[in-house]
Motif scaffolding. Structure first.
Motif, PDB file in Angstrom:
ATOM      1  N   ALA A  72      38.110  53.825  -4.268  1.00 28.43           N
ATOM      2  CA  ALA A  72      36.545  53.743  -2.994  1.00 28.43           C
ATOM      3  C   ALA A  72      36.680  55.453  -3.326  1.00 28.43           C
ATOM      4  O   ALA A  72      36.341  55.873  -2.325  1.00 28.43           O
ATOM      5  N   GLY A  73      36.319  56.080  -4.002  1.00 27.91           N
ATOM      6  CA  GLY A  73      35.502  57.627  -4.041  1.00 27.91           C
ATOM      7  C   GLY A  73      36.405  58.341  -3.779  1.00 27.91           C
ATOM      8  O   GLY A  73      35.944  59.503  -3.115  1.00 27.91           O
ATOM      9  N   VAL A  74      37.575  58.300  -3.401  1.00 26.92           N
ATOM     10  CA  VAL A  74      38.676  58.827  -2.560  1.00 26.92           C
ATOM     11  C   VAL A  74      39.682  59.756  -3.794  1.00 26.92           C
ATOM     12  O   VAL A  74      40.095  58.588  -4.607  1.00 26.92           O
ATOM     13  N   GLY A  75      39.924  60.947  -4.350  1.00 28.12           N
ATOM     14  CA  GLY A  75      40.822  61.079  -4.921  1.00 28.12           C
ATOM     15  C   GLY A  75      42.293  61.735  -3.950  1.00 28.12           C
ATOM     16  O   GLY A  75      41.755  62.738  -3.705  1.00 28.12           O
ATOM     17  N   PHE A  76      42.885  61.246  -4.113  1.00 28.89           N
ATOM     18  CA  PHE A  76      43.767  60.961  -2.617  1.00 28.89           C
ATOM     19  C   PHE A  76      45.362  61.673  -3.578  1.00 28.89           C
ATOM     20  O   PHE A  76      44.959  61.081  -4.139  1.00 28.89           O
ATOM     21  N   ILE A  77      46.105  62.966  -3.231  1.00 32.75           N
ATOM     22  CA  ILE A  77      46.605  63.485  -3.760  1.00 32.75           C
ATOM     23  C   ILE A  77      48.582  62.858  -3.041  1.00 32.75           C
ATOM     24  O   ILE A  77      48.348  63.095  -1.634  1.00 32.75           O
ATOM     25  N   LEU A  78      48.541  61.485  -3.311  1.00 35.47           N
ATOM     26  CA  LEU A  78      49.884  61.098  -2.782  1.00 35.47           C
ATOM     27  C   LEU A  78      51.149  62.106  -3.518  1.00 35.47           C
ATOM     28  O   LEU A  78      52.088  61.624  -1.775  1.00 35.47           O
ATOM     29  N   ARG A  79      51.466  62.957  -3.752  1.00 37.85           N
ATOM     30  CA  ARG A  79      52.828  63.763  -4.000  1.00 37.85           C
ATOM     31  C   ARG A  79      52.696  65.621  -4.032  1.00 37.85           C
ATOM     32  O   ARG A  79      51.335  65.321  -5.433  1.00 37.85           O
ATOM     33  N   LEU A  80      53.561  65.894  -3.856  1.00 34.96           N
ATOM     34  CA  LEU A  80      53.632  67.139  -4.587  1.00 34.96           C
ATOM     35  C   LEU A  80      54.905  67.474  -4.304  1.00 34.96           C
ATOM     36  O   LEU A  80      55.025  67.773  -2.756  1.00 34.96           O
ATOM     37  N   ILE A 122      37.869  64.143  -1.131  1.00 30.19           N
ATOM     38  CA  ILE A 122      39.840  64.734  -1.774  1.00 30.19           C
ATOM     39  C   ILE A 122      40.260  64.380  -0.540  1.00 30.19           C
ATOM     40  O   ILE A 122      39.664  65.191   0.449  1.00 30.19           O
ATOM     41  N   ALA A 123      41.273  64.144  -0.379  1.00 32.85           N
ATOM     42  CA  ALA A 123      42.330  63.870   0.509  1.00 32.85           C
ATOM     43  C   ALA A 123      44.113  64.274  -0.102  1.00 32.85           C
ATOM     44  O   ALA A 123      44.247  63.978  -0.933  1.00 32.85           O
ATOM     45  N   THR A 124      44.963  63.719   1.326  1.00 37.24           N
ATOM     46  CA  THR A 124      46.249  64.219   1.082  1.00 37.24           C
ATOM     47  C   THR A 124      46.883  63.556   2.162  1.00 37.24           C
ATOM     48  O   THR A 124      45.442  63.584   3.132  1.00 37.24           O
ATOM     49  N   SER A 125      48.043  63.054   2.586  1.00 30.59           N
ATOM     50  CA  SER A 125      48.451  63.564   3.680  1.00 30.59           C
ATOM     51  C   SER A 125      49.545  63.936   3.646  1.00 30.59           C
ATOM     52  O   SER A 125      50.097  64.506   2.528  1.00 30.59           O
ATOM     53  N   HIS A 126      50.957  64.254   4.735  1.00 33.30           N
ATOM     54  CA  HIS A 126      52.023  64.800   4.998  1.00 33.30           C
ATOM     55  C   HIS A 126      52.206  63.641   5.909  1.00 33.30           C
ATOM     56  O   HIS A 126      52.227  63.467   6.786  1.00 33.30           O
TER      57      HIS A 126
END
Length: 157
Positions: A76-84, A116-120
């Motif tokens: 949906a237009g988002v590059g989501f960094i799920l894991r690091l 670009i998004a991420t979460s923690h």
């Protein structure tokens, strides 16, 4: 400053990838690599990558150990960094920052990525500090409000 080289997780490096471990203080804050790889197996929008020191570039078989793992999703237009995750033996050497910069660079190459998004996890202070130092800011999006234990961040570019 550390530099990284990202590679696909393959049959050759799969065991090494699943044997990576975060520091004891971070257990429970990051999903296991086994879980991440299982998710990627059934979801073609997920891109799991092994993190190596940049010195392995050009070698068919890496001459150095894998230092971490990352995975992102494009939807949906988002590059989501799920894991690091960086293995405990390599933490504090700049590999996390270098890996994030490389994933961000790759996501910007996808024309469909508009954000670009991420979460923690709320308790993951190390991730929060890293992501915010890279320019990520709070992402107030309605669907994220139901995830009370997670902080969602976006990077405007």
């Amino acid at each position: 400053m550390a530099k990284v080289h990202l590679r696909n997780v393959t049959l050759d490096n799969f065991r090494e990838c699943i044997s990576l471990e975060v520091d004891e203080s971070q257990k429970g804050l990051v999903a296991s690599n086994v879980k991440s790889l299982a998710e990627a197996y059934v979801n073609p929008n997920l891109f799991p990558l092994a993190i190596y020191d940049a010195k392995v570039a050009g070698w068919e078989q890496p001459q150095l150990a894998m230092v971490g793992f990352t995975m992102y999703e494009i939807t949906a237009g988002v590059g989501f960094i799920l894991r690091l995750m960086i293995d405990h033996k390599y933490q504090g050497q700049g590999y996390g920052r270098a890996a994030m910069l490389e994933v961000i660079r790759r996501l910007k190459l996808h024309p469909e990525v508009e954000l670009i998004a991420t979460s923690h996890q709320t308790a993951n202070e190390v991730a929060s500090k890293l992501y915010r130092s890279l320019g990520f800011v709070d992402w107030d999006i309605e669907w994220a409000r139901q995830h009370k234990s997670e902080i969602f961040l976006k990077l405007n570019f």
